[in-house]
Design a protein around this motif. Sequence first.
Motif, PDB file in Angstrom:
ATOM      1  N   MET A  20       0.845  -1.177   0.000  1.00 51.34           N
ATOM      2  CA  MET A  20       0.000   0.000   0.000  1.00 51.34           C
ATOM      3  C   MET A  20       0.891   1.241   0.000  1.00 51.34           C
ATOM      4  N   THR A  21       0.627   2.143  -0.922  1.00 49.24           N
ATOM      5  CA  THR A  21       1.416   3.364  -0.975  1.00 49.24           C
ATOM      6  C   THR A  21       0.760   4.429  -0.106  1.00 49.24           C
ATOM      7  N   THR A  22       1.595   5.192   0.527  1.00 44.29           N
ATOM      8  CA  THR A  22       1.105   6.268   1.380  1.00 44.29           C
ATOM      9  C   THR A  22       0.943   7.527   0.537  1.00 44.29           C
ATOM     10  N   GLU A  23      -0.184   8.172   0.696  1.00 45.50           N
ATOM     11  CA  GLU A  23      -0.454   9.401  -0.039  1.00 45.50           C
ATOM     12  C   GLU A  23       0.409  10.530   0.528  1.00 45.50           C
ATOM     13  N   ARG A  24       1.006  11.309  -0.350  1.00 38.91           N
ATOM     14  CA  ARG A  24       1.790  12.459   0.088  1.00 38.91           C
ATOM     15  C   ARG A  24       0.892  13.410   0.852  1.00 38.91           C
ATOM     16  N   ALA A  25       1.453  14.136   1.796  1.00 41.57           N
ATOM     17  CA  ALA A  25       0.683  15.063   2.636  1.00 41.57           C
ATOM     18  C   ALA A  25      -0.017  16.130   1.805  1.00 41.57           C
ATOM     19  N   ASP A  26       0.670  16.690   0.790  1.00 40.70           N
ATOM     20  CA  ASP A  26       0.035  17.719  -0.032  1.00 40.70           C
ATOM     21  C   ASP A  26      -1.090  17.141  -0.884  1.00 40.70           C
ATOM     22  N   ALA A  27      -0.911  15.910  -1.358  1.00 44.19           N
ATOM     23  CA  ALA A  27      -1.963  15.260  -2.140  1.00 44.19           C
ATOM     24  C   ALA A  27      -3.179  14.967  -1.260  1.00 44.19           C
ATOM     25  N   ALA A  28      -2.942  14.548  -0.030  1.00 46.95           N
ATOM     26  CA  ALA A  28      -4.043  14.284   0.904  1.00 46.95           C
ATOM     27  C   ALA A  28      -4.803  15.580   1.216  1.00 46.95           C
ATOM     28  N   ARG A  29      -4.067  16.666   1.412  1.00 47.61           N
ATOM     29  CA  ARG A  29      -4.709  17.977   1.657  1.00 47.61           C
ATOM     30  C   ARG A  29      -5.545  18.398   0.456  1.00 47.61           C
ATOM     31  N   ASN A  30      -4.972  18.257  -0.730  1.00 48.70           N
ATOM     32  CA  ASN A  30      -5.694  18.626  -1.950  1.00 48.70           C
ATOM     33  C   ASN A  30      -6.965  17.789  -2.104  1.00 48.70           C
ATOM     34  N   ARG A  31      -6.862  16.478  -1.839  1.00 51.18           N
ATOM     35  CA  ARG A  31      -8.033  15.604  -1.927  1.00 51.18           C
ATOM     36  C   ARG A  31      -9.115  16.080  -0.973  1.00 51.18           C
ATOM     37  N   ALA A  32      -8.732  16.385   0.265  1.00 48.62           N
ATOM     38  CA  ALA A  32      -9.702  16.840   1.266  1.00 48.62           C
ATOM     39  C   ALA A  32     -10.357  18.156   0.837  1.00 48.62           C
ATOM     40  N   VAL A  33      -9.560  19.064   0.297  1.00 44.43           N
ATOM     41  CA  VAL A  33     -10.100  20.352  -0.169  1.00 44.43           C
ATOM     42  C   VAL A  33     -11.069  20.126  -1.326  1.00 44.43           C
ATOM     43  N   LEU A  34     -10.692  19.269  -2.276  1.00 44.09           N
ATOM     44  CA  LEU A  34     -11.541  19.018  -3.435  1.00 44.09           C
ATOM     45  C   LEU A  34     -12.852  18.329  -3.045  1.00 44.09           C
TER      46      LEU A  34
END
Length: 192
Positions: free
Chosen positions: A1-15
């Motif tokens: 399982m790959t861990t999502e980068r912190a900035d990608a996780a933030r962007n996903r949450a914002v979107l």
Amino acid sequence: MTTERADAARNRAVLIATAREMLAEVGADKITMDALAERSGLGRGTVFRRFKTRPGIFMALLDDGERAFQERVLSGPPPLGPGAEPLDRLVAFGRARLGFLRENREIARAAFDGRTPVPFGPPTTMTRLHIGTLLHQAGVAADLDILAMQLNAALDVPVLLYAAPECDGRDDEGFEERLASGWADLVHRLTR
């Protein structure tokens, strides 16, 4: 399982949060990739990388809602969560699932683009496993894999997406209650 980068996780949450706000304010028809990018303050490329297509936005919303639903099933209060008798949990599960599908009907319709074989994506393994486990705990003697698959079909999204409750002159919530009552009746008849 790959861990999502912190900035990608933030962007996903914002979107996801922005898409939910837009859905409440303007409805699914007005949500586009460009409108989501503009409203979220994120780049158009970020939105396209995350969702790939407009229906991908709605699939992500469904996935997000599905995770929250599963959390309620796995650790919420009884009778939906642990601590109730298996049959009570099975009835509560069906009622909650039908409610979840009804609440997300507009999203599911928008996610269905004609290329997706089932509007909510593939049948959820968690749902079938949960139903099968509750049937086993209730002492039902049958092919539980097949029975769980058939019961899962009774809770499947096309029923709520394409059944027309207004055709019989009853309101949408009355239709949901009739489906929930039918589910309870089915479970009780099956487990006698």
